[in-house]
Design a protein around this motif. Sequence first.
Motif, mmCIF file in Angstrom:
data_model
loop_
_atom_site.group_PDB
_atom_site.id
_atom_site.type_symbol
_atom_site.label_atom_id
_atom_site.label_comp_id
_atom_site.label_asym_id
_atom_site.label_seq_id
_atom_site.Cartn_x
_atom_site.Cartn_y
_atom_site.Cartn_z
ATOM 1 N N GLU A 259 16.680 95.832 51.058
ATOM 2 C CA GLU A 259 17.213 95.604 49.713
ATOM 3 C C GLU A 259 18.447 94.708 49.775
ATOM 4 O OE1 GLU A 259 16.488 96.651 46.615
ATOM 5 O OE2 GLU A 259 14.861 98.085 46.904
ATOM 6 N N VAL A 260 19.362 95.029 50.706
ATOM 7 C CA VAL A 260 20.592 94.238 50.840
ATOM 8 C C VAL A 260 20.259 92.806 51.249
ATOM 9 C CG1 VAL A 260 22.712 93.986 52.174
ATOM 10 C CG2 VAL A 260 22.037 96.247 51.347
ATOM 11 N N ALA A 261 19.327 92.649 52.224
ATOM 12 C CA ALA A 261 18.947 91.305 52.676
ATOM 13 C C ALA A 261 18.324 90.502 51.539
ATOM 14 C CB ALA A 261 17.968 91.412 53.849
ATOM 15 N N THR B 20 15.460 88.625 57.676
ATOM 16 C CA THR B 20 15.563 87.259 57.147
ATOM 17 C C THR B 20 14.221 86.768 56.619
ATOM 18 O OG1 THR B 20 17.399 86.737 58.649
ATOM 19 C CG2 THR B 20 16.181 84.881 57.704
ATOM 20 N N VAL B 21 13.155 86.976 57.395
ATOM 21 C CA VAL B 21 11.852 86.495 56.939
ATOM 22 C C VAL B 21 11.387 87.274 55.713
ATOM 23 C CG1 VAL B 21 11.168 85.705 59.241
ATOM 24 C CG2 VAL B 21 10.530 87.998 58.507
ATOM 25 N N MET B 22 11.792 88.541 55.607
ATOM 26 C CA MET B 22 11.398 89.331 54.445
ATOM 27 C C MET B 22 12.150 88.919 53.183
ATOM 28 S SD MET B 22 8.913 91.239 55.239
ATOM 29 C CE MET B 22 8.849 92.302 53.805
ATOM 30 N N SER B 23 13.308 88.268 53.347
ATOM 31 C CA SER B 23 14.087 87.843 52.178
ATOM 32 C C SER B 23 13.868 86.371 51.840
ATOM 33 C CB SER B 23 15.581 88.103 52.411
ATOM 34 O OG SER B 23 16.057 87.380 53.527
ATOM 35 N N ALA B 24 12.910 85.713 52.504
ATOM 36 C CA ALA B 24 12.661 84.291 52.252
ATOM 37 C C ALA B 24 12.218 84.047 50.816
ATOM 38 C CB ALA B 24 11.614 83.767 53.233
ATOM 39 N N ASP B 25 11.393 84.953 50.270
ATOM 40 C CA ASP B 25 10.941 84.777 48.891
ATOM 41 C C ASP B 25 12.097 84.930 47.907
ATOM 42 O OD1 ASP B 25 10.908 87.485 49.801
ATOM 43 O OD2 ASP B 25 9.967 88.062 47.905
ATOM 44 N N THR C 181 3.668 84.322 50.629
ATOM 45 C CA THR C 181 3.972 83.267 49.660
ATOM 46 C C THR C 181 4.928 82.239 50.257
ATOM 47 O OG1 THR C 181 3.795 84.959 47.945
ATOM 48 C CG2 THR C 181 4.718 82.844 47.296
ATOM 49 N N SER C 182 5.984 82.742 50.912
ATOM 50 C CA SER C 182 6.960 81.839 51.525
ATOM 51 C C SER C 182 6.315 80.989 52.610
ATOM 52 C CB SER C 182 8.118 82.655 52.114
ATOM 53 O OG SER C 182 8.694 83.503 51.144
ATOM 54 N N SER C 183 5.459 81.622 53.431
ATOM 55 C CA SER C 183 4.779 80.873 54.493
ATOM 56 C C SER C 183 3.838 79.827 53.916
ATOM 57 C CB SER C 183 3.994 81.841 55.385
ATOM 58 O OG SER C 183 4.841 82.793 55.976
ATOM 59 N N GLY D 23 6.728 88.739 61.588
ATOM 60 C CA GLY D 23 5.706 89.276 60.702
ATOM 61 C C GLY D 23 6.276 90.193 59.640
ATOM 62 N N GLY D 24 7.608 90.373 59.640
ATOM 63 C CA GLY D 24 8.254 91.183 58.620
ATOM 64 C C GLY D 24 8.212 92.672 58.916
#
Length: 486
Positions: free
Chosen positions: A110-112, A183-188, A217-219, A394-395
């Motif tokens: 959530e914070v990221a 980081t990868v999970m917050s890309a969107d 989606t980001s990928s 891979g998140g």
Amino acid sequence: MADDIVISGGGSIAVATSELFDDARRLGELRALLSECHRQLVSIDRLVGVFPLDSLASSSTALAAERAMDDAEAALARAGPSAERLHVALIASADAYGVGERVAERLAQEVAARFGAMLGMFLPAIALAMLPAALGIGTGVALGIALLPAEKRSALFRALPAWLRSNSAMLTDPKVVQLVRLTVMSADDFGGGLLRLPPGLVHGLGDEGLGVVGLATSSSVVVGIASVRGALAESAVSVTQSGPPVSVLRAENYSDRAARVPQGTAQVRIDRYTQADGPDRFEVYIGGTRDFSVEPGAEPWDMTSNLNAVAGREAGSYRAVTAAMAGAGITSSSPVLFTGYSQGGLVAAELAASGDFDTRGLFTLGAPAAQVDVPTSIPWVALEHTDDIVPAVGGTWASADPVLVRRELFNGRPVSTDVMFPAHQLAGYRETAALVDASHETRVVSALAAFDSFGNDTTRVDSTLYHGARTPAGPTSADPARRLGG
């Protein structure tokens, strides 16, 4: 310690080391044993009372024996519940740790996400303010590199991988790995902020909300942009059989399956289990990434396939595996068990999730497959090193619930500098597979039983290797007898 494995998932909230679960199991067994001893002693005490004893010995001896049996009964009556309380306490601690871990992971994500959205929203202003300095520094560096003699410039680029290997400890820090995962999970969320979308809308549609947009989606955006410039663009693939089938023994455990993942020229291994009565069964083993270039070459197990697979697109490696499976005689009704390492694990998870095959089990090692929605009816055991950066891309495990076995490979021992990602090497995952084999934890034992029963009634096992290649100009007609498809 480096030999500690932590087990979670598989439909349970309990998270703990294999040692703790083994202790809980032993206490449960001890409780049952103590209860049985108490029951038998009570039965004996009823049959052999003070009067029969008095007829065989002195009355004082008989009374002493009777008191000893009473004391033993009382001790067993106390010990049994004590063992049960300890058993329950250990399980409760594993459950409590699991709940705490899930809450902490959710909070961190959530914070990221919030930070990513804010960064995306304010990045243009920050970049504009820093543009003069960035241009000055960037121009100076670029000019300095350009002015170097050609041989020194080439040497500089050749030295970069060596520098990364020498600093592999940084890439192998579990805190860095977790940072990459968040980081990868917050890309969107970053993308939503960049587009000036309302933060509440971005959050509601993202991984922390409805999951309409996310890592895939980001990928997809990255792949789409890169493909315009000729990078990460998918192509046709062809597959050839690498030699004749070889007779082998059936796979017996996790270590055996990890050892069968191909590492040479061939990327896929398929073991055919001939059944005494019924259709043939197949174990499919899929190797990891072979080419880390973003521009497609001849190798389908490359970064192009990696990014397309994470984006949910049909990667070249995925199509190569399905072509090899078709060539091996696997149909939609053939029972199949998948094992995959790294990119191969991601492909294996996508094959299991596709519904196109009768998947009976899934075993992945170091795979960035956390976002693949594999049905919970399929037994899935996933090995993941907490100091391995590859699964982190891979998140988080938001879309699936495998039996997740984690281990910090370099806990208590020096990090290797021979390779760029030492915690990702297949040799390390084979070590971890052996530790899982030695565990008596219920979830890993149950999954292994399902895997090993897959080969019941097998009369013969034949193993075949397959090699996939990209064919940018389309499938070739060379060697048609051994060409399997594209």
